[in-house]
Design an enzyme around this catalytic site. Structure first.
Site, PDB file in Angstrom:
ATOM      1  N   ARG A  91      -0.469   6.379  10.117  1.00 29.10           N
ATOM      2  CA  ARG A  91      -1.614   5.498  10.375  1.00 29.10           C
ATOM      3  C   ARG A  91      -1.370   4.812  11.713  1.00 29.10           C
ATOM      4  NH1 ARG A  91      -2.382  -0.359   9.078  1.00 29.10           N
ATOM      5  NH2 ARG A  91      -4.596  -0.740   9.300  1.00 29.10           N
ATOM      6  N   HIS A 135      -7.408  -2.301  15.987  1.00 28.87           N
ATOM      7  CA  HIS A 135      -6.295  -3.117  15.504  1.00 28.87           C
ATOM      8  C   HIS A 135      -6.029  -4.177  16.568  1.00 28.87           C
ATOM      9  CE1 HIS A 135      -2.666  -2.963  12.573  1.00 28.87           C
ATOM     10  NE2 HIS A 135      -2.559  -4.096  13.253  1.00 28.87           N
ATOM     11  N   GLU A 180      -7.752  -5.584   9.180  1.00 31.25           N
ATOM     12  CA  GLU A 180      -7.664  -7.014   8.882  1.00 31.25           C
ATOM     13  C   GLU A 180      -8.622  -7.867   9.718  1.00 31.25           C
ATOM     14  OE1 GLU A 180      -3.630  -8.404   9.031  1.00 31.25           O
ATOM     15  OE2 GLU A 180      -2.960  -7.061   7.459  1.00 31.25           O
ATOM     16  N   ASN A 307      -3.702  -4.137   2.742  1.00 25.24           N
ATOM     17  CA  ASN A 307      -2.414  -4.547   3.319  1.00 25.24           C
ATOM     18  C   ASN A 307      -1.865  -5.684   2.473  1.00 25.24           C
ATOM     19  OD1 ASN A 307      -2.991  -2.750   5.346  1.00 25.24           O
ATOM     20  ND2 ASN A 307      -3.202  -4.291   6.967  1.00 25.24           N
ATOM     21  N   TYR A 309       1.705  -8.219   1.766  1.00 27.58           N
ATOM     22  CA  TYR A 309       3.065  -8.662   2.081  1.00 27.58           C
ATOM     23  C   TYR A 309       3.590  -9.705   1.101  1.00 27.58           C
ATOM     24  CZ  TYR A 309       2.544  -6.095   6.427  1.00 27.58           C
ATOM     25  OH  TYR A 309       2.356  -5.089   7.330  1.00 27.58           O
ATOM     26  N   GLU A 384      -0.635  -1.017   4.594  1.00 31.92           N
ATOM     27  CA  GLU A 384       0.532  -1.711   5.152  1.00 31.92           C
ATOM     28  C   GLU A 384       1.269  -2.421   4.038  1.00 31.92           C
ATOM     29  OE1 GLU A 384       0.003  -4.527   8.377  1.00 31.92           O
ATOM     30  OE2 GLU A 384      -1.419  -3.189   9.373  1.00 31.92           O
TER      31      GLU A 384
HETATM   32  C1  FCB Z   1      -0.347  -7.313   9.643  1.00 32.59           C
HETATM   33  C2  FCB Z   1      -0.796  -6.581  10.881  1.00 32.59           C
HETATM   34  C3  FCB Z   1       0.274  -5.729  11.510  1.00 32.59           C
HETATM   35  C4  FCB Z   1       1.624  -6.400  11.466  1.00 32.59           C
HETATM   36  C5  FCB Z   1       1.940  -6.870  10.070  1.00 32.59           C
HETATM   37  C6  FCB Z   1       3.304  -7.499   9.924  1.00 32.59           C
HETATM   38  O1  FCB Z   1      -1.116  -8.452   9.490  1.00 32.59           O
HETATM   39  O2  FCB Z   1      -1.895  -5.759  10.581  1.00 32.59           O
HETATM   40  O3  FCB Z   1      -0.130  -5.404  12.808  1.00 32.59           O
HETATM   41  O4  FCB Z   1       1.668  -7.418  12.380  1.00 32.59           O
HETATM   42  O5  FCB Z   1       0.972  -7.779   9.653  1.00 32.59           O
END
Ligand code: FCB
Length: 478
Positions: A91, A135, A180, A307, A309, A384
């Site tokens: 990607r 992006h 995002e 995405n 985290y 992500e």
């Molecule tokens: C996301 C972004 C990516 C990277 C990660 C850690 O928000 O899409 O570019 O910075 O975080």
């Protein structure tokens, strides 16, 4: 194959040996400005991130993407690296100012040539390209006309999508319009920790709408020109929210509105949430939403990119105690959340990654299940997920056990979601290699491959070796 329906999971999300379906796609993700470098080459025009990173005080250590990973000059070697790691998909994002240096006008042949080499190089190596059109590197010339706060940018984006679709629309299987848009709108125009670095709540909400509109117009333009039968998608950073105390539910409602439903609503349901419009009425009257826009935005989606985290713990601030703002989106004097600066984002218990983000794989499972429950016919892809840690080089190796552990737990969470019936199609680890982490510059390393920024040498970390075994077998290694 392990029967996903009857798998007995460890409750700490650390299962090994779990088997994913054969067509589940394991790959990795990057973005143009974070890796390419060569900002003044190949006819590329300046983007808002060039301007922002060269503005003193905006990026940690004064770092810029001028050189980044020099991927532009190391394309073939990087493609071989991906192949050596058994990646099934890659990607990446196309840099709009490489294709249209000022954001308008004809295609720049050198830009098309670069991405032709990238896309054909992937296909030759059996790696599926997953293209992101945007992006975050908006051509500076468009920002000079108001950027995403200006409706004309949405139409310029559709023209750009058409150009790229004409060039590559016979061989791309998955087109993602935006990465995002939450970050583009709120970090760019509200808190200002991202380019273009503004503090204007009304502009940030206009940007939300113009990004949604840009998505709809771009999908429409792509559909007119592509000659194969691709999937159309968008990637969102949906917020997994946990309530704290008596006011937690109200805080969740408001942040869910600004963080999640303001995108999901128009994209998938054809309307903006009434509570968000009411909550933000002091900031804007939403007159930037024109008749017919909602029909343009709600294009059928084949895939939603997710995405993930970490999670957020929220409540309404009591107005007395020191306000916490640990939302994971950087230190800012202005909250990125319009009309919600009274919402508190509480520090959460560890463990944390080097970004200070709490590690909670259950949030990923919860997110996938909740989106798929709300939108049962919409396939999902994790576009992500990954972690920054303070890696050490030991005898030429990078023993990043903490990153491997993070990946194992989150990939286990993905497997759990699959077993609960989520139509999840793949997982793209962030990131292929260490890179320019926006306002954090080069201080945060997310790669499964280490980049030495002096020599630009690439060294697969232990996590990359682990991940390459997963990508070869679709089984979580021991
Ligand atoms: C996301 C972004 C990516 C990277 C990660 C850690 O928000 O899409 O570019 O910075 O975080």
């Amino acid at each position: 194959m392990t029967d996903v329906a009857t798998t007995d999971y460890r409750d700490d999300y650390r299962n090994a040996g779990l088997q994913f379906p054969a067509d589940f796609v394991f790959g990795s993700a990057t973005a143009s400005y974070q890796i390419e470098g060569a900002v003044n080459e190949g006819g590329r025009g300046p983007s808002i991130w060039d301007t922002f990173s060269h503005t003193p005080g905006k990026v940690h250590n004064g770092d810029t993407g001028d050189q980044a990973d020099d991927h532009y000059h190391r394309l073939d070697a990087d493609l071989d690296l991906m192949k050596s790691l058994n990646l099934q998909a890659y990607r990446f994002s196309i840099s709009w100012p490489r294709i249209q240096p000022t954001g308008r006008g004809p295609a720049n042949p050198e830009g098309i040539a670069f991405y032709t080499r990238l896309i054909d190089g992937l296909i030759e190596r059996g790696i599926t390209p997953i293209v992101t059109l945007y992006h975050w590197d908006l051509p500076q010339a468009l920002e000079d006309e108001g950027g995403w706060a200006n409706r004309a940018t949405s139409y310029a984006f559709a023209d750009y999508a058409r150009i790229v679709g004409q060039a590559f629309g016979d061989r791309i299987g998955t087109w993602t319009t935006l990465n995002e848009p939450w970050c583009s709108a709120y970090l760019g125009y509200a808190s200002g920790v991202h380019a273009p670095g503004l503090n204007d709540y009304a502009a940030s909400l206009a940007a939300v709408h113009h990004l949604n509109l840009a998505h709809g117009l771009a999908v429409t333009a792509l559909k007119e020109v592509v000659t194969n039968d691709p999937q159309f998608s968008i990637t969102l950073n949906l917020h997994v929210l946990r309530p704290e105390g008596e006011t937690g539910a109200e805080a969740v409602r408001r942040i869910d509105g600004l963080g999640n439903r303001v995108f999901l609503g128009p994209l998938l349901d054809g309307e903006y949430p009434a509570d968000v419009i009411a909550d933000t009425s002091e900031v804007t009257d939403w007159s930037f939403v024109h008749d017919g826009d909602l029909d343009l935005i709600k294009q059928p989606l084949d895939l939603l990119g997710v995405n993930y985290y970490s999670t957020n713990l929220v409540r309404v601030w009591d107005g007395v105690s020191p306000k916490q703002s640990a939302d994971g989106h950087g230190e800012a004097s202005v909250s990125p959340w319009p009309a919600a600066s009274d919402i508190e984002f509480l520090e959460q218990p560890g463990p944390h990654t080097e970004m200070g983000w709490n590690i909670d794989p259950s949030g990923l499972e919860e997110l996938l299940v909740s989106v798929s429950t709300a939108y049962p016919n919409l396939p999902l892809m994790i576009t992500e997920n990954g972690a920054a840690f303070d890696d050490q080089v030991v005898d030429g190796r990078v023993p990043d056990a903490d990153r491997t552990d993070y990946l194992r737990r989150h990939i286990t969470a993905a497997h759990k979601a699959l077993s609960r019936g989520v139509d999840l199609r793949g997982y793209q680890v962030w990131s292929l290699m260490d890179n320019f982490e926006w306002a954090y510059g080069y201080s945060k390393r997310f790669g499964i491959v280490r980049v030495d920024y002096d020599t630009l040498e690439r060294t697969p970390k232990d996590s990359a070796l682990w991940y390459s075994e997963l990508a070869a077998t679709n089984r979580i290694p021991d």
